[in-house]
Scaffold this motif. Structure first.
Motif, PDB file in Angstrom:
ATOM      1  N   GLY A 127       2.663   2.055   0.564  1.00  0.00           N
ATOM      2  CA  GLY A 127       3.222   3.057   1.473  1.00  0.00           C
ATOM      3  C   GLY A 127       2.266   4.214   1.663  1.00  0.00           C
ATOM      4  O   GLY A 127       1.279   4.352   0.927  1.00  0.00           O
ATOM      5  N   ILE A 128       2.557   5.052   2.646  1.00  0.00           N
ATOM      6  CA  ILE A 128       1.707   6.216   2.926  1.00  0.00           C
ATOM      7  C   ILE A 128       1.959   7.290   1.854  1.00  0.00           C
ATOM      8  O   ILE A 128       2.965   7.228   1.135  1.00  0.00           O
ATOM      9  N   PRO A 129       1.086   8.289   1.725  1.00  0.00           N
ATOM     10  CA  PRO A 129       1.298   9.340   0.727  1.00  0.00           C
ATOM     11  C   PRO A 129       2.639  10.054   0.914  1.00  0.00           C
ATOM     12  O   PRO A 129       3.106  10.217   2.047  1.00  0.00           O
ATOM     13  N   ASN A 130       3.245  10.435  -0.214  1.00  0.00           N
ATOM     14  CA  ASN A 130       4.466  11.260  -0.241  1.00  0.00           C
ATOM     15  C   ASN A 130       5.756  10.542   0.121  1.00  0.00           C
ATOM     16  O   ASN A 130       6.797  11.175   0.260  1.00  0.00           O
ATOM     17  N   VAL A 131       5.678   9.248   0.279  1.00  0.00           N
ATOM     18  CA  VAL A 131       6.868   8.516   0.687  1.00  0.00           C
ATOM     19  C   VAL A 131       7.766   8.213  -0.536  1.00  0.00           C
ATOM     20  O   VAL A 131       8.912   7.805  -0.383  1.00  0.00           O
ATOM     21  N   GLY A 132       7.215   8.474  -1.727  1.00  0.00           N
ATOM     22  CA  GLY A 132       8.017   8.313  -2.949  1.00  0.00           C
ATOM     23  C   GLY A 132       7.595   7.151  -3.839  1.00  0.00           C
ATOM     24  O   GLY A 132       8.368   6.702  -4.688  1.00  0.00           O
ATOM     25  N   LEU A 169       6.221  -5.115 -11.984  1.00  0.00           N
ATOM     26  CA  LEU A 169       5.697  -4.283 -10.906  1.00  0.00           C
ATOM     27  C   LEU A 169       4.309  -3.774 -11.292  1.00  0.00           C
ATOM     28  O   LEU A 169       4.108  -3.328 -12.426  1.00  0.00           O
ATOM     29  N   LEU A 170       3.364  -3.844 -10.355  1.00  0.00           N
ATOM     30  CA  LEU A 170       2.055  -3.234 -10.632  1.00  0.00           C
ATOM     31  C   LEU A 170       2.243  -1.728 -10.776  1.00  0.00           C
ATOM     32  O   LEU A 170       2.945  -1.117  -9.972  1.00  0.00           O
ATOM     33  N   ASP A 171       1.612  -1.140 -11.799  1.00  0.00           N
ATOM     34  CA  ASP A 171       1.870   0.291 -12.063  1.00  0.00           C
ATOM     35  C   ASP A 171       1.201   1.218 -11.059  1.00  0.00           C
ATOM     36  O   ASP A 171       1.567   2.386 -10.951  1.00  0.00           O
ATOM     37  N   THR A 172       0.214   0.726 -10.326  1.00  0.00           N
ATOM     38  CA  THR A 172      -0.406   1.589  -9.310  1.00  0.00           C
ATOM     39  C   THR A 172      -0.052   1.074  -7.918  1.00  0.00           C
ATOM     40  O   THR A 172      -0.251  -0.096  -7.619  1.00  0.00           O
ATOM     41  N   PRO A 173       0.472   1.956  -7.088  1.00  0.00           N
ATOM     42  CA  PRO A 173       0.871   1.516  -5.745  1.00  0.00           C
ATOM     43  C   PRO A 173      -0.330   1.406  -4.813  1.00  0.00           C
ATOM     44  O   PRO A 173      -1.394   1.963  -5.087  1.00  0.00           O
ATOM     45  N   GLY A 174      -0.149   0.696  -3.727  1.00  0.00           N
ATOM     46  CA  GLY A 174      -1.163   0.659  -2.679  1.00  0.00           C
ATOM     47  C   GLY A 174      -0.917   1.830  -1.743  1.00  0.00           C
ATOM     48  O   GLY A 174       0.166   1.965  -1.183  1.00  0.00           O
ATOM     49  N   ILE A 175      -1.918   2.710  -1.644  1.00  0.00           N
ATOM     50  CA  ILE A 175      -1.745   3.892  -0.786  1.00  0.00           C
ATOM     51  C   ILE A 175      -2.388   3.608   0.574  1.00  0.00           C
ATOM     52  O   ILE A 175      -3.577   3.325   0.652  1.00  0.00           O
ATOM     53  N   LEU A 176      -1.580   3.653   1.610  1.00  0.00           N
ATOM     54  CA  LEU A 176      -2.093   3.384   2.951  1.00  0.00           C
ATOM     55  C   LEU A 176      -1.975   4.639   3.809  1.00  0.00           C
ATOM     56  O   LEU A 176      -1.214   5.554   3.483  1.00  0.00           O
ATOM     57  N   TRP A 177      -2.702   4.679   4.885  1.00  0.00           N
ATOM     58  CA  TRP A 177      -2.741   5.876   5.731  1.00  0.00           C
ATOM     59  C   TRP A 177      -1.666   5.825   6.822  1.00  0.00           C
ATOM     60  O   TRP A 177      -1.279   4.752   7.259  1.00  0.00           O
ATOM     61  N   PRO A 178      -1.201   6.996   7.241  1.00  0.00           N
ATOM     62  CA  PRO A 178      -0.221   7.025   8.340  1.00  0.00           C
ATOM     63  C   PRO A 178      -0.921   6.950   9.695  1.00  0.00           C
ATOM     64  O   PRO A 178      -2.145   7.032   9.765  1.00  0.00           O
ATOM     65  N   LYS A 179      -0.122   6.838  10.746  1.00  0.00           N
ATOM     66  CA  LYS A 179      -0.702   6.782  12.089  1.00  0.00           C
ATOM     67  C   LYS A 179      -0.800   8.204  12.628  1.00  0.00           C
ATOM     68  O   LYS A 179      -0.004   8.634  13.449  1.00  0.00           O
ATOM     69  N   PHE A 180      -1.749   8.951  12.118  1.00  0.00           N
ATOM     70  CA  PHE A 180      -1.763  10.374  12.445  1.00  0.00           C
ATOM     71  C   PHE A 180      -2.433  10.702  13.782  1.00  0.00           C
ATOM     72  O   PHE A 180      -2.418  11.829  14.226  1.00  0.00           O
ATOM     73  N   GLU A 181      -3.011   9.701  14.459  1.00  0.00           N
ATOM     74  CA  GLU A 181      -3.665  10.012  15.738  1.00  0.00           C
ATOM     75  C   GLU A 181      -2.640  10.404  16.800  1.00  0.00           C
ATOM     76  O   GLU A 181      -2.945  11.090  17.746  1.00  0.00           O
ATOM     77  N   ASP A 182      -1.425   9.925  16.627  1.00  0.00           N
ATOM     78  CA  ASP A 182      -0.367  10.211  17.587  1.00  0.00           C
ATOM     79  C   ASP A 182       0.245  11.572  17.234  1.00  0.00           C
ATOM     80  O   ASP A 182       0.769  11.763  16.134  1.00  0.00           O
ATOM     81  N   GLN A 183       0.172  12.522  18.175  1.00  0.00           N
ATOM     82  CA  GLN A 183       0.589  13.888  17.870  1.00  0.00           C
ATOM     83  C   GLN A 183       2.079  13.972  17.487  1.00  0.00           C
ATOM     84  O   GLN A 183       2.447  14.688  16.556  1.00  0.00           O
TER      85      GLN A 183
END
Ligand code: G4P
Length: 289
Positions: A127-132, A169-183
């Motif tokens: 998930g993207i950062p801060n999603v929990g 569960l793997l103890d480290t999550p996969g951190i992916l980026w959000p679609k921030f180009e869209d205002q």
């Protein structure tokens, strides 16, 4: 946590997730229930590919419950099982194992038919950062796993967390980026606190928030700021809120930056109730098909 994403970081993040995919049976994709599409990585389908997936609409405690139901239906139509959860409070988490078992029943049946020993389901969170992500991992692990930074020269072995007997569960999550180009997505990420030290203009974010409330939750907007009617001009709306809440400069002029901060804080802190900013009835803009 605010991460500045550059092409190199994105490629690395993608590589890390792709590597870990080989280790797991299922991917648990975390999104924010208030913005179930805006909080998704734009390439998640391409990255996760055919690996079975469970979508968790986290922070459901802060989202509009009617909209959450619609979003669960939306994901179902797309072929995904989706669950509403609250990782902080622990609600809905017991469904994760149950749903994962159903999603993987055919695979595990096949393994059994081949005479393989039964084993726990292996999963990873993305998930993207801060999603929990950390919150849910800690919750499921029932203990506090320290967040590990990047210590140069130290390679941390991949750890598995046991969630009961049936899930690992793997103890480290996969951190992916959000679609921030869209205002517009940027504004929604800011209003839900996914981006904090924001590169977006505070006044623009709060204007977006006010316009959204005016259109979709007008009664809440009126109640919160004691208005009989919502003025047509946005500047008049700022004046009412700023004056009422004492966001003034020396000389009595409205301090618009301070007013903007207050509006954003009110929205993030649920002072306008449980809000969902991505609307399932307005999907064409977001649909990736
Ligand atoms: P991450 O690993 O994906 O980056 O996210 P993390 O777990 O750190 O969670 C980000 C913030 O969201 C945390 O707040 C966490 O407590 C909160 N959070 C996670 N899940 C839920 C949920 O289901 N409901 C609610 N209401 N909050 C949730 P924090 O560390 O206090 O940061 P903040 O409050 O300053 O944003």
């Amino acid at each position: 946590m605010t991460i500045q994403w550059f092409p190199g970081h994105m490629a690395k993040a993608r590589r890390q997730v792709t590597e870990k995919l080989k280790l797991v049976d299922i991917v648990i994709e975390l999104v924010d229930a208030r913005i179930p599409l805006s909080s998704r990585n734009p390439m998640v389908d391409e990255i996760v590919q055919q690996k079975p997936r469970l979508v968790l609409l986290n922070k459901a405690d802060m989202a509009d419950p009617e909209m959450t139901k619609k979003w669960i239906e939306y994901f179902k139509e797309k072929g995904f099982t989706a669950l509403a959860v609250n990782a902080q409070g622990g609600t809905g988490l017991q469904e994760i194992v149950k749903s994962s078992k159903i999603i993987l029943s055919a695979k595990f049946e096949r393994m059994k038919a081949k005479g393989m020993n039964p084993r726990a389901i292996r999963a990873m969170i993305v998930g993207i950062p801060n999603v929990g992500k950390s919150t849910i991992i800690n919750r499921l692990a029932k203990k506090n796993i320290a967040k590990t930074g990047n210590t140069p020269g130290v390679t941390k072995a991949q750890q598995w967390i046991k969630v009961g007997k049936e899930l690992e569960l793997l103890d480290t999550p996969g951190i992916l980026w959000p679609k921030f180009e869209d205002q517009e997505i940027g504004y929604k990420l800011a209003l839900t606190g996914a981006i904090k030290d924001t590169i977006l203009n505070l006044q623009d974010i709060s204007v977006y928030g006010l316009r959204f409330l005016e259109k979709h939750y007008p009664e809440r907007l009126k109640n919160r700021y004691n208005m009989d009617e919502i003025p047509e001009e946005i500047v008049d709306l700022f004046d009412i809120i700023g004056k009422q809440r004492g966001c003034l400069m020396a000389g009595g002029e409205i301090n618009y930056d301070k007013t903007s901060e207050l509006i954003i804080r009110d929205i993030r802190d649920e002072r306008l109730g449980k809000l969902t900013f991505d609307l399932p009835e307005n999907l064409s803009k977001y649909d990736r098909d």
